[in-house]
Design a protein around this motif. Structure first.
Motif, short mmCIF file in Angstrom:
data_model
loop_
_atom_site.label_atom_id
_atom_site.label_comp_id
_atom_site.label_asym_id
_atom_site.label_seq_id
_atom_site.Cartn_x
_atom_site.Cartn_y
_atom_site.Cartn_z
N ILE A 134 -9.38 -9.20 56.30
CA ILE A 134 -8.75 -8.77 55.05
C ILE A 134 -9.35 -7.43 54.62
N ALA A 135 -8.48 -6.53 54.18
CA ALA A 135 -8.95 -5.25 53.67
C ALA A 135 -8.35 -5.00 52.30
N LEU A 136 -9.19 -4.63 51.35
CA LEU A 136 -8.75 -4.28 50.01
C LEU A 136 -8.75 -2.76 49.87
N GLY A 137 -7.68 -2.21 49.30
CA GLY A 137 -7.66 -0.77 49.13
C GLY A 137 -6.26 -0.23 48.92
N ASP A 138 -6.15 1.08 48.96
CA ASP A 138 -4.87 1.77 48.80
C ASP A 138 -4.09 1.65 50.11
N PRO A 139 -2.90 1.05 50.09
CA PRO A 139 -2.11 0.88 51.32
C PRO A 139 -1.87 2.18 52.08
N LYS A 140 -1.71 3.28 51.37
CA LYS A 140 -1.47 4.56 52.03
C LYS A 140 -2.72 5.01 52.80
N GLU A 141 -3.88 4.83 52.21
CA GLU A 141 -5.12 5.25 52.86
C GLU A 141 -5.49 4.34 54.02
N LEU A 142 -5.02 3.09 53.98
CA LEU A 142 -5.35 2.13 55.03
C LEU A 142 -4.31 2.07 56.14
N GLU A 143 -3.26 2.86 56.02
CA GLU A 143 -2.16 2.82 56.97
C GLU A 143 -2.64 3.03 58.41
N GLU A 144 -3.50 3.99 58.63
CA GLU A 144 -3.94 4.28 60.00
C GLU A 144 -4.88 3.20 60.56
N TYR A 145 -5.33 2.30 59.70
CA TYR A 145 -6.23 1.23 60.15
C TYR A 145 -5.55 -0.14 60.12
N LYS A 146 -4.24 -0.16 59.98
CA LYS A 146 -3.52 -1.42 59.77
C LYS A 146 -3.67 -2.40 60.93
N ASP A 147 -3.99 -1.90 62.12
CA ASP A 147 -4.17 -2.78 63.28
C ASP A 147 -5.58 -3.37 63.33
N CYS A 148 -6.44 -3.00 62.37
CA CYS A 148 -7.84 -3.44 62.38
C CYS A 148 -8.06 -4.70 61.54
N PHE A 149 -7.02 -5.20 60.87
CA PHE A 149 -7.14 -6.41 60.05
C PHE A 149 -5.78 -7.09 59.96
N GLN A 150 -5.80 -8.35 59.50
CA GLN A 150 -4.55 -9.12 59.42
C GLN A 150 -3.87 -9.02 58.06
N THR A 151 -4.66 -8.98 57.01
CA THR A 151 -4.12 -9.04 55.65
C THR A 151 -4.60 -7.85 54.83
N GLN A 152 -3.67 -7.26 54.10
CA GLN A 152 -4.01 -6.13 53.23
C GLN A 152 -3.73 -6.51 51.78
N ILE A 153 -4.72 -6.28 50.92
CA ILE A 153 -4.57 -6.56 49.50
C ILE A 153 -4.66 -5.24 48.74
N PRO A 154 -3.56 -4.81 48.10
CA PRO A 154 -3.59 -3.55 47.36
C PRO A 154 -4.64 -3.57 46.25
N PHE A 155 -5.46 -2.55 46.21
CA PHE A 155 -6.49 -2.42 45.18
C PHE A 155 -6.73 -0.93 44.97
N ILE A 156 -6.08 -0.40 43.94
CA ILE A 156 -6.18 1.03 43.64
C ILE A 156 -6.91 1.20 42.31
N SER A 157 -8.11 1.72 42.39
CA SER A 157 -8.91 1.91 41.18
C SER A 157 -10.02 2.91 41.47
N SER A 158 -10.42 3.64 40.45
CA SER A 158 -11.58 4.51 40.59
C SER A 158 -12.80 3.65 40.84
N ILE A 159 -13.82 4.23 41.45
CA ILE A 159 -15.02 3.47 41.74
C ILE A 159 -16.06 3.66 40.64
N TYR A 160 -16.88 2.65 40.44
CA TYR A 160 -17.95 2.64 39.45
C TYR A 160 -17.39 2.64 38.02
#
Length: 363
Positions: free
Chosen positions: A34-60
């Motif tokens: 499972i990967a949490l993050g921005d779907p656009k930024e994770l697009e190139e890594y989509k084959d590296c995990f099974q499930t994607q959970i959208p999580f768009i937020s500034s850090i800290y």
């Protein structure tokens, strides 16, 4: 029979410098489910995990805590959540491991813009020590810092050195000569490479003061690589030291140019007051370039007996190290190659997975 754990990772920082490099390699090698993050930024890594959970937020800060997808993550049922830095979700109740890269905010609070930032990180690191089931750190130095500031069981902490990317390799002269013309670099000068930014703990001014004391500085050029040097004009300290004409500001460069700059340089220098790991030391070594760096924090761990060390707060010490190292290229090739081979992203990722597996084995 050992079961395969379902590991989730907060991958929002995948495109950030530093931690982003770690996430990129971990996504490819750890085997996350499972990967949490921005779907656009994770697009190139989509084959590296099974499930994607959208999580768009500034850090800290409080916003990432409010936006954290607690329900969606719970529904995906991970065995372990891996948070690649200290900003763990405060209300998460599942098994969790966190990676702490450095404690710069606590070691050098005087460099922070306001006391509130210091207190925020002081709390968040404390919470990691209290809440995370395992803490992964990138160096023995970071582990010592963590134990110095907090009462945490040392057995809870695992030291996992980082690796060096496979793109950092030696290049032939014809492959890198284009850099002379592209960045207006004189061919008859020794090149000292600095890769970094202008944050106070990076100590660029300290490097410039030391460089100004070099006996043969007129025969050298410092090439400064990093976003901070895009459009940067003459600064007061450079004018005062009389070395403005000896500096070349390359600015932000492509990954290919970065690798080639490491190859072009006669010496790479890392003058930081503090580093959690000091990955550029390995990157320079992998390209066959000698390294001069500070004798503080994690840098002696990464440079071993091959780097030349200096006191980052002593210009004379810096100047001496630069003079001692500037003619060493090609003299340590075999030793450098053997040393760099000890650091790989495959080994780093394997240890991340082993930590997750050990957590799953616990009741």
């Amino acid at each position: 029979m050992k079961t395969t754990p379902r590991i989730a990772i907060d991958a929002r920082m995948v495109h950030k410098s530093g931690i982003g490099t770690c996430i990129q390699h971990w996504l490819k090698d750890v085997g996350y489910s499972i990967a949490l993050g921005d779907p656009k930024e994770l697009e190139e890594y989509k084959d590296c995990f099974q499930t994607q959970i959208p999580f768009i937020s500034s850090i800290y800060g409080y916003k990432e805590q409010l936006k954290f997808p607690y329900r969606k993550l719970k529904k995906s049922a991970p065995d372990v959540l891996h948070v690649p830095h200290c900003n763990i979700p405060l209300l998460y109740r599942g098994k969790m491991m966190a990676t702490i890269h450095d404690l710069t905010h606590l070691v050098y609070p005087e460099f922070l813009p306001m006391k509130l930032v210091h207190w925020y990180f002081k709390f968040i690191f404390w919470f990691v020590c209290k809440r995370a089931d395992r803490i992964n750190v990138v160096s023995e130095s970071t582990k010592k810092d963590l134990l110095r500031f907090y009462k945490v069981n040392p057995d809870k902490i695992t030291v996992t050195p980082l690796g060096v990317g496979k793109e950092f390799v030696k290049k032939s002269k014809p492959e890198i000569e284009y850099l002379y013309e592209k960045y207006s670099i004189p061919r008859d000068k020794k090149i000292i490479l600095y890769v970094g930014n202008l944050l106070p703990h990076k100590n660029l001014n300290g490097l410039l003061k030391g460089f100004a004391q070099m006996k043969d500085r007129e025969d050298c050029r410092i090439v400064m690589v990093g976003k901070a040097f895009d459009g940067r004009t003459t600064q007061t300290i450079e004018s005062e030291l009389g070395i403005e004409h000896l500096l070349i500001r390359a600015g932000m460069v492509s990954q290919e140019d970065l690798v080639n700059f490491y190859n072009l340089a006669d010496l790479f220098v890392l003058p930081s007051l503090y580093e959690g790991f000091g990955l550029p030391i390995l990157e320079a070594f992998a390209c066959g370039t000698p390294v001069a760096c500070s004798n503080t924090s994690s840098m002696p761990e990464v440079g071993g007996q091959l780097a030349t060390y200096f006191d980052p707060q002593n210009p004379e010490s810096i100047a001496h190290a630069l003079e001692q190292s500037i003619h060493r290229k090609g003299t340590q090739d075999a030793e450098i190659e053997a040393w760099v081979s000890r650091f790989s992203w495959e080994n780093c990722s394997r240890k991340i997975r082993e930590i997750a597996e050990s957590l799953c084995a616990e009741k």
